[in-house]
Design an enzyme around this catalytic site. Structure first.
Site, short mmCIF file in Angstrom:
data_model
loop_
_atom_site.label_atom_id
_atom_site.label_comp_id
_atom_site.label_asym_id
_atom_site.label_seq_id
_atom_site.Cartn_x
_atom_site.Cartn_y
_atom_site.Cartn_z
N SER A 108 -11.62 -39.90 -77.82
CA SER A 108 -11.27 -40.70 -78.99
C SER A 108 -12.27 -41.84 -79.20
CB SER A 108 -9.88 -41.35 -78.80
OG SER A 108 -8.87 -40.38 -78.73
N ASP A 120 4.10 -44.66 -83.59
CA ASP A 120 3.81 -43.63 -84.58
C ASP A 120 3.88 -44.35 -85.92
OD1 ASP A 120 4.09 -41.70 -86.59
OD2 ASP A 120 4.92 -40.25 -85.18
N ALA A 142 -4.67 -35.01 -91.16
CA ALA A 142 -4.43 -34.10 -92.30
C ALA A 142 -4.13 -32.73 -91.71
CB ALA A 142 -5.65 -34.03 -93.20
N TYR A 150 -14.15 -31.45 -95.94
CA TYR A 150 -13.53 -32.75 -95.63
C TYR A 150 -12.36 -33.01 -96.59
CZ TYR A 150 -13.34 -37.32 -93.38
OH TYR A 150 -12.95 -38.42 -92.66
N LYS A 208 -9.84 -41.37 -97.25
CA LYS A 208 -10.79 -42.39 -96.76
C LYS A 208 -11.25 -43.30 -97.92
CE LYS A 208 -11.16 -41.41 -92.31
NZ LYS A 208 -10.36 -42.19 -91.36
P1 NAD Z 1 -8.82 -38.74 -82.35
O1 NAD Z 1 -8.09 -37.47 -82.63
O2 NAD Z 1 -9.20 -39.02 -80.96
O3 NAD Z 1 -8.02 -39.99 -82.94
C1 NAD Z 1 -7.14 -39.88 -84.02
C2 NAD Z 1 -5.93 -40.69 -83.63
O4 NAD Z 1 -5.00 -40.76 -84.71
C3 NAD Z 1 -5.18 -40.07 -82.43
O5 NAD Z 1 -5.04 -41.02 -81.42
C4 NAD Z 1 -3.82 -39.74 -83.02
O6 NAD Z 1 -2.76 -39.88 -82.10
C5 NAD Z 1 -3.73 -40.79 -84.11
N1 NAD Z 1 -2.66 -40.49 -85.06
C6 NAD Z 1 -2.54 -39.43 -85.88
N2 NAD Z 1 -1.35 -39.49 -86.51
C7 NAD Z 1 -0.72 -40.64 -86.09
C8 NAD Z 1 0.52 -41.25 -86.36
N3 NAD Z 1 1.40 -40.69 -87.20
N4 NAD Z 1 0.83 -42.42 -85.74
C9 NAD Z 1 -0.04 -42.98 -84.87
N5 NAD Z 1 -1.24 -42.44 -84.55
C10 NAD Z 1 -1.57 -41.28 -85.17
O7 NAD Z 1 -10.12 -38.65 -83.29
P2 NAD Z 1 -11.20 -39.76 -83.68
O8 NAD Z 1 -12.33 -38.97 -84.23
O9 NAD Z 1 -11.40 -40.71 -82.59
O10 NAD Z 1 -10.51 -40.47 -84.92
C11 NAD Z 1 -10.31 -41.87 -85.00
C12 NAD Z 1 -10.67 -42.38 -86.38
O11 NAD Z 1 -12.08 -42.26 -86.56
C13 NAD Z 1 -10.03 -41.59 -87.53
O12 NAD Z 1 -9.67 -42.50 -88.55
C14 NAD Z 1 -11.18 -40.73 -87.99
O13 NAD Z 1 -11.04 -40.31 -89.34
C15 NAD Z 1 -12.32 -41.69 -87.82
N6 NAD Z 1 -13.66 -41.09 -87.84
C16 NAD Z 1 -13.96 -40.08 -86.99
C17 NAD Z 1 -15.24 -39.51 -87.05
C18 NAD Z 1 -15.59 -38.35 -86.16
O14 NAD Z 1 -16.55 -37.63 -86.47
N7 NAD Z 1 -14.90 -38.12 -85.06
C19 NAD Z 1 -16.20 -39.99 -87.94
C20 NAD Z 1 -15.85 -41.05 -88.79
C21 NAD Z 1 -14.58 -41.59 -88.73
#
Ligand code: NAD
Length: 256
Positions: free
Chosen positions: A20, A65, A96, A156, A163
């Site tokens: 994460s 949550d 999503a 996406y 976003k």
């Molecule tokens: P990740 O899956 O590790 O993290 C996503 C988190 O969202 C998880 O911890 C999940 O438990 C949480 N989540 C989802 N539904 C939830 C709910 N109802 N209540 C509480 N928590 C909830 O993936 P990540 O890539 O670390 O994502 C973190 C953020 O970074 C996201 O907003 C993602 O869009 C953004 N992001 C990711 C990337 C990438 O390429 N990985 C790039 C740009 C932005």
């Protein structure tokens, strides 16, 4: 360690596992001397997040949550009961339905659209409202976003629209909370292989393309995203609010 976050209390939402972005941010915050509170989404995540919390020396790990108002209320209650000032909040949450990321955008289901927006966009407001009373000396709220908010990126889809709403929410919140010396920003990270990213069809093609085209000729390192989060959380970022900061090896400036 340069102790950029010494005596700062940080709340990090969205740490699910070692991949994460929130985990990298928590590690960097720990390195800089912050006191950490972590949250987990549901019982299924509890043990993993508690173990990671122990490793990171977190003060507490609490359920949150963001679709459950009572869990947000409990979080507010915990912050109130502790009576500590809160300095920094990291919102690193998105969701999503996988099928809505694979089908044509115009075929996104109503429920899928609403769910993506509730979890990925509305939750920033809900979290800001929950934490603001504890930010008695001002502070920094940040979220994670992606280039798909302003550019069309294959597969996406609904997440790009969510976003876009998230980034607009950053600006409205920054305008409103600035009077309380609370800064609100987003980090627009380049693509990183995480559990969420795996939900995007052909994600590895995006990684390959970025490493060829980005000015730095590579993908971003999640540790770079985390160091930017340290900057925003620290006093070094004291004049920065309402911004979308790109940490993507420069990919966003390219036209192809
Ligand atoms: P990740 O899956 O590790 O993290 C996503 C988190 O969202 C998880 O911890 C999940 O438990 C949480 N989540 C989802 N539904 C939830 C709910 N109802 N209540 C509480 N928590 C909830 O993936 P990540 O890539 O670390 O994502 C973190 C953020 O970074 C996201 O907003 C993602 O869009 C953004 N992001 C990711 C990337 C990438 O390429 N990985 C790039 C740009 C932005």
């Amino acid at each position: 360690m340069s102790n950029l976050l010494q005596n700062k209390n940080a709340l990090i939402l969205g740490l699910a596992n070692r991949w994460s972005l929130a985990y990298y941010i928590a590690r960097a915050f720990q390195r800089e001397g912050a006191n950490l509170t972590l949250t987990y989404q549901g019982e299924r995540q509890r043990q993993t997040v508690e173990e990671l919390g122990q490793e990171l020396g977190a003060q507490r790990v609490v359920a949150c949550d963001v679709t459950q108002q009572q869990e947000l209320d409990q979080l507010a209650e915990i912050l109130r009961a502790e009576g500590e000032k809160l300095d920094t909040v990291v919102h690193s949450i998105a969701f999503a339905n996988r099928e809505d990321l694979a089908r044509p955008f115009s075929q996104t289901s109503r429920d899928g659209f609403l769910l993506a927006h509730e979890v990925s966009t509305y939750s920033l407001l809900a979290v800001a409202r929950t934490v603001a009373p504890a930010m008695t000396e001002g502070g920094s709220i940040m979220t994670l976003t992606y280039l798909g908010s302003t550019r069309v990126l294959t597969n996406y889809n609904v997440m790009g629209v969510a976003k876009a709403g998230l980034e607009a929410s950053v600006r409205y919140l920054a305008s409103e909370l600035g009077a309380c010396n609370i800064r609100v920003n987003a980090i627009s990270a380049g693509p990183v292989k995480t559990a969420s990213a795996r939900g995007i069809k052909d994600f590895s093609k995006i990684l390959d393309h970025v490493s060829e085209v980005a000015p730095l000729k590579r993908n971003c390192d999640p540790a770079e995203v985390a160091d930017t989060a340290v900057f925003l959380a620290s006093d070094l970022g004291r004049g920065v609010t309402g911004n979308i900061l790109f940490v993507d090896a420069g990919y966003h400036i390219m036209a192809y």
